[in-house]
Design a protein around this motif. Structure first.
Motif, PDB file in Angstrom:
ATOM      1  N   LEU A  57       0.872  -1.161   0.000  1.00 42.91           N
ATOM      2  CA  LEU A  57       0.000   0.000   0.000  1.00 42.91           C
ATOM      3  C   LEU A  57       0.917   1.222   0.000  1.00 42.91           C
ATOM      4  CD1 LEU A  57      -3.218   0.677   1.810  1.00 42.91           C
ATOM      5  CD2 LEU A  57      -1.334   2.261   2.231  1.00 42.91           C
ATOM      6  N   SER A  58       0.602   2.183  -0.826  1.00 45.89           N
ATOM      7  CA  SER A  58       1.428   3.377  -0.946  1.00 45.89           C
ATOM      8  C   SER A  58       0.711   4.571  -0.334  1.00 45.89           C
ATOM      9  CB  SER A  58       1.725   3.640  -2.424  1.00 45.89           C
ATOM     10  OG  SER A  58       2.481   4.815  -2.565  1.00 45.89           O
ATOM     11  N   VAL A  59       1.376   5.220   0.598  1.00 50.38           N
ATOM     12  CA  VAL A  59       0.850   6.457   1.171  1.00 50.38           C
ATOM     13  C   VAL A  59       1.324   7.585   0.258  1.00 50.38           C
ATOM     14  CG1 VAL A  59       0.926   8.046   3.126  1.00 50.38           C
ATOM     15  CG2 VAL A  59       0.838   5.575   3.530  1.00 50.38           C
ATOM     16  N   GLU A  60       0.379   8.223  -0.394  1.00 47.01           N
ATOM     17  CA  GLU A  60       0.709   9.302  -1.321  1.00 47.01           C
ATOM     18  C   GLU A  60       0.896  10.620  -0.583  1.00 47.01           C
ATOM     19  OE1 GLU A  60       1.194   8.668  -4.626  1.00 47.01           O
ATOM     20  OE2 GLU A  60       0.764   6.569  -4.190  1.00 47.01           O
ATOM     21  N   SER A  88      -6.576  -4.973   3.638  1.00 46.78           N
ATOM     22  CA  SER A  88      -6.588  -5.138   2.184  1.00 46.78           C
ATOM     23  C   SER A  88      -5.629  -6.235   1.725  1.00 46.78           C
ATOM     24  CB  SER A  88      -6.226  -3.818   1.498  1.00 46.78           C
ATOM     25  OG  SER A  88      -7.171  -2.825   1.827  1.00 46.78           O
ATOM     26  N   GLY A  89      -4.919  -6.838   2.675  1.00 51.55           N
ATOM     27  CA  GLY A  89      -4.037  -7.948   2.331  1.00 51.55           C
ATOM     28  C   GLY A  89      -2.603  -7.571   2.006  1.00 51.55           C
ATOM     29  N   PHE A  90      -2.231  -6.323   2.228  1.00 55.64           N
ATOM     30  CA  PHE A  90      -0.846  -5.914   1.988  1.00 55.64           C
ATOM     31  C   PHE A  90      -0.001  -6.243   3.216  1.00 55.64           C
ATOM     32  CE2 PHE A  90      -3.227  -2.985  -0.773  1.00 55.64           C
ATOM     33  CZ  PHE A  90      -2.568  -3.188  -1.970  1.00 55.64           C
ATOM     34  N   GLN A  91       1.258  -6.548   2.990  1.00 55.67           N
ATOM     35  CA  GLN A  91       2.164  -6.829   4.095  1.00 55.67           C
ATOM     36  C   GLN A  91       3.145  -5.697   4.335  1.00 55.67           C
ATOM     37  OE1 GLN A  91       3.959 -10.631   3.318  1.00 55.67           O
ATOM     38  NE2 GLN A  91       2.017 -11.703   3.491  1.00 55.67           N
ATOM     39  N   LYS A  92       3.009  -4.630   3.542  1.00 58.40           N
ATOM     40  CA  LYS A  92       3.963  -3.535   3.650  1.00 58.40           C
ATOM     41  C   LYS A  92       3.276  -2.225   3.257  1.00 58.40           C
ATOM     42  CE  LYS A  92       7.976  -2.715   0.949  1.00 58.40           C
ATOM     43  NZ  LYS A  92       9.214  -3.216   0.339  1.00 58.40           N
ATOM     44  N   VAL A  93       3.705  -1.141   3.912  1.00 55.55           N
ATOM     45  CA  VAL A  93       3.292   0.213   3.565  1.00 55.55           C
ATOM     46  C   VAL A  93       4.559   0.950   3.157  1.00 55.55           C
ATOM     47  CG1 VAL A  93       2.354   2.395   4.441  1.00 55.55           C
ATOM     48  CG2 VAL A  93       1.373   0.234   5.199  1.00 55.55           C
ATOM     49  N   GLU A  94       4.470   1.691   2.066  1.00 52.57           N
ATOM     50  CA  GLU A  94       5.632   2.478   1.658  1.00 52.57           C
ATOM     51  C   GLU A  94       5.214   3.896   1.302  1.00 52.57           C
ATOM     52  OE1 GLU A  94       7.342  -0.030  -1.376  1.00 52.57           O
ATOM     53  OE2 GLU A  94       6.077   0.840  -2.921  1.00 52.57           O
ATOM     54  N   LEU A  95       6.181   4.797   1.329  1.00 51.52           N
ATOM     55  CA  LEU A  95       5.922   6.200   1.055  1.00 51.52           C
ATOM     56  C   LEU A  95       7.218   6.890   0.679  1.00 51.52           C
ATOM     57  CD1 LEU A  95       7.016   7.879   3.807  1.00 51.52           C
ATOM     58  CD2 LEU A  95       5.039   6.715   4.739  1.00 51.52           C
ATOM     59  N   LYS A  96       7.072   8.022   0.020  1.00 52.08           N
ATOM     60  CA  LYS A  96       8.208   8.899  -0.253  1.00 52.08           C
ATOM     61  C   LYS A  96       8.083  10.082   0.692  1.00 52.08           C
ATOM     62  CE  LYS A  96       9.421   7.856  -4.964  1.00 52.08           C
ATOM     63  NZ  LYS A  96       9.725   8.402  -6.282  1.00 52.08           N
ATOM     64  N   VAL A  97       9.179  10.425   1.312  1.00 50.29           N
ATOM     65  CA  VAL A  97       9.173  11.533   2.263  1.00 50.29           C
ATOM     66  C   VAL A  97       9.382  12.844   1.515  1.00 50.29           C
ATOM     67  CG1 VAL A  97      10.358  12.565   4.235  1.00 50.29           C
ATOM     68  CG2 VAL A  97      10.067  10.087   4.109  1.00 50.29           C
TER      69      VAL A  97
END
Length: 138
Positions: A57-60, A88-97
């Motif tokens: 999942l991507s935090v925009e 939602s079944g994701f095992q990771k959250v990622e984002l750009k700072v």
């Protein structure tokens, strides 16, 4: 606002503006925008990308108005994104700072995410989601 044309494989139109692409992805459920409003305006906002084509999942965007900083609102928005990733079944959250506030440099924002369990992962930051860390309220 200037609409940059970008190539896209969505539908018959191969060139959608950024606004059109965002609208399509929001309407299709890929993007979710969650706003917290206060009597005098928006207090905070979270935009997440829950594309099924991605592994995380991507935090925009996590935005908190200056008046509401240091109240826990940013942490609550981030926690909501993490819970959404888990359900939602994701095992990771990622984002750009990136900071849009000149008073908050990117490295300070990166420290804020690190305090919440995020690690530098190339050009992004990420956090593994462990379902045991979440309490389910019924």
């Amino acid at each position: 606002m200037h609409k940059n044309k970008i190539p896209n494989t969505v539908g018959e139109n191969k060139n959608m503006s950024l606004d059109e692409l965002y609208r399509y992805r929001t309407e299709s459920g890929e993007f979710q925008c969650h706003r917290i409003n206060a009597p005098d305006g928006m207090a905070g906002e979270l935009i997440i990308n829950i594309s099924r084509n991605e592994k995380a999942l991507s935090v925009e965007e996590v935005f908190v108005d200056r008046k509401f900083r240091n109240t826990g609102l940013g942490s609550s928005l981030l926690s909501f994104a993490e819970k959404t990733a888990m359900t939602s079944g994701f095992q990771k959250v990622e984002l750009k700072v990136f900071s849009t506030d000149p008073l908050v440099p990117d490295h300070k924002l990166q420290e804020w995410y690190m305090k919440r369990g995020y690690e530098v992962d190339g050009e992004k930051m990420s956090k593994r989601i462990n379902p045991r860390n979440f309490e389910v309220i019924i």
